[in-house]
Design a protein around this motif. Structure first.
Motif, short mmCIF file in Angstrom:
data_model
loop_
_atom_site.label_atom_id
_atom_site.label_comp_id
_atom_site.label_asym_id
_atom_site.label_seq_id
_atom_site.Cartn_x
_atom_site.Cartn_y
_atom_site.Cartn_z
N ALA A 1 2.73 -5.51 -61.69
CA ALA A 1 2.29 -6.88 -62.72
C ALA A 1 0.72 -6.91 -63.08
O ALA A 1 0.34 -7.50 -64.07
CB ALA A 1 2.61 -8.01 -61.91
N ALA B 1 1.09 -3.70 -72.35
CA ALA B 1 2.16 -4.56 -73.32
C ALA B 1 2.24 -3.53 -74.56
O ALA B 1 3.43 -3.37 -74.84
CB ALA B 1 1.64 -5.60 -73.65
N ARG C 1 0.80 -4.56 -65.99
CA ARG C 1 1.71 -4.68 -67.13
C ARG C 1 1.47 -5.30 -68.35
O ARG C 1 1.75 -4.96 -69.66
CB ARG C 1 3.17 -5.24 -66.44
CG ARG C 1 3.76 -4.43 -65.65
CD ARG C 1 4.92 -4.82 -64.92
NE ARG C 1 5.71 -6.01 -65.83
CZ ARG C 1 6.43 -6.85 -65.33
NH1 ARG C 1 6.17 -7.23 -64.01
NH2 ARG C 1 7.16 -7.59 -65.92
N SER D 1 5.40 -0.98 -74.76
CA SER D 1 6.65 -1.23 -74.91
C SER D 1 7.15 -0.86 -76.19
O SER D 1 8.35 -0.20 -76.30
CB SER D 1 7.12 -2.78 -74.88
OG SER D 1 6.59 -3.11 -73.39
N SER E 1 9.11 -0.25 -63.98
CA SER E 1 8.69 -1.63 -64.60
C SER E 1 8.05 -1.64 -65.96
O SER E 1 8.64 -2.50 -66.89
CB SER E 1 7.66 -2.52 -63.69
OG SER E 1 8.27 -2.52 -62.44
N LEU E 2 7.64 -0.73 -66.05
CA LEU E 2 6.96 -0.39 -67.64
C LEU E 2 8.27 -0.03 -68.56
O LEU E 2 8.12 -0.58 -69.84
CB LEU E 2 6.06 0.73 -67.64
CG LEU E 2 4.69 0.59 -66.85
CD1 LEU E 2 4.02 1.63 -67.07
CD2 LEU E 2 4.06 -0.66 -67.32
N ALA F 1 11.43 -10.15 -61.99
CA ALA F 1 10.86 -9.80 -63.16
C ALA F 1 11.97 -9.38 -64.26
O ALA F 1 11.70 -9.34 -65.58
CB ALA F 1 9.83 -8.78 -63.19
N HIS F 2 12.92 -8.75 -63.90
CA HIS F 2 14.03 -7.87 -64.92
C HIS F 2 15.44 -8.28 -64.62
O HIS F 2 16.24 -7.24 -63.93
CB HIS F 2 13.56 -6.32 -65.06
CG HIS F 2 12.28 -6.13 -64.99
ND1 HIS F 2 11.58 -6.18 -66.41
CD2 HIS F 2 11.07 -5.78 -64.41
CE1 HIS F 2 10.40 -5.85 -66.23
NE2 HIS F 2 10.16 -5.64 -65.12
N ASP G 1 10.01 -3.45 -69.16
CA ASP G 1 9.34 -4.10 -69.81
C ASP G 1 9.56 -3.87 -71.44
O ASP G 1 9.59 -4.87 -72.21
CB ASP G 1 7.99 -4.17 -69.76
CG ASP G 1 7.33 -4.86 -68.60
OD1 ASP G 1 8.11 -5.54 -67.91
OD2 ASP G 1 6.37 -4.58 -68.03
N SER G 2 10.14 -2.83 -71.76
CA SER G 2 10.36 -2.44 -73.19
C SER G 2 11.46 -3.11 -73.38
O SER G 2 11.77 -2.89 -74.82
CB SER G 2 10.49 -0.74 -73.27
OG SER G 2 11.25 -0.42 -72.48
#
Length: 197
Positions: free
Chosen positions: A33, A40, A36, A43, A64-65, A90-91, A68-69
């Motif tokens: 995080a 941004a 991240r 993504s 996680s990256l 987070a997801h 995030d997309s």
């Protein structure tokens, strides 16, 4: 990008990178995080690469990256065990497969560890070239005796391999003794587990 102890200098910007055949997303140290938000713009670039047909492989907290997309929404993924709880919070739209070291959904690959990413890499080499080339790379760079990629990855829409050692041992024993009359009690005794288990 200064990622702490190891500064990394990119050869080009995302805009200059062009279309890629394979994209690797490395693990981020501890809590992803922290980086991240700074990453941004990645993504949109990942979505573009995916739409253009790139194979995208993420490892550990680097998953996680990819999440995030939005590319992993509704799809299976795995990550390093250290990241499970944080990742799920987070997801929530990603189907986290904690028991697997590798997940594949189309051209998206998630690996729980660097060793798992090595197996994904051998798989991608085989897809790009042939089995002989992949075996050559594996023999020269991965000296351990390893299970094949197909044996322990979760394939979205495909048959999931067994991740539990007891279940795998049970399956092997059953397959070797198909002609015999086997009861659950016999199997439990053979595996030194309870009938309920």
């Amino acid at each position: 990008l200064d990622c702490g102890r190891l500064p990394i200098s990119a050869d080009c910007t995302l805009a200059e990178a062009g279309r890629c055949d394979v994209v690797y997303l490395p693990a981020l140290w501890r809590n992803p995080a922290l980086l991240r938000a700074r990453l941004a713009p990645l993504s949109a670039w990942l979505r573009e690469q995916h739409e253009a047909g790139a194979q995208i492989a993420a490892v550990g907290t680097g998953v996680s990256l990819l999440a995030d997309s939005g590319l992993l929404d509704g799809r299976p993924a795995t990550t390093h065990w250290y990241n499970f709880e944080r990742f799920e919070r987070a997801h929530p739209r990603v189907d986290l497969k904690r028991q697997f070291f590798i997940t594949q959904s189309g051209s998206l690959y998630c690996a729980a560890s660097i060793n798992s990413l090595a197996d994904v890499s051998v798989h991608l080499i085989e897809r790009a070239f042939d089995r002989a080339t992949a075996q050559h790379v594996e023999r020269n760079f991965s000296h351990e005796i390893r299970r094949t990629y197909e044996e322990y990855r979760y394939l979205d829409g495909g048959e999931a391999p067994l991740a539990d050692e007891v279940v795998a041992e049970a399956q092997l024993w059953i397959e070797a003794n198909l002609a015999a009359q086997i009861t659950v009690a016999d199997l439990a005794q053979r595996l030194a587990i309870s009938v309920r288990t």
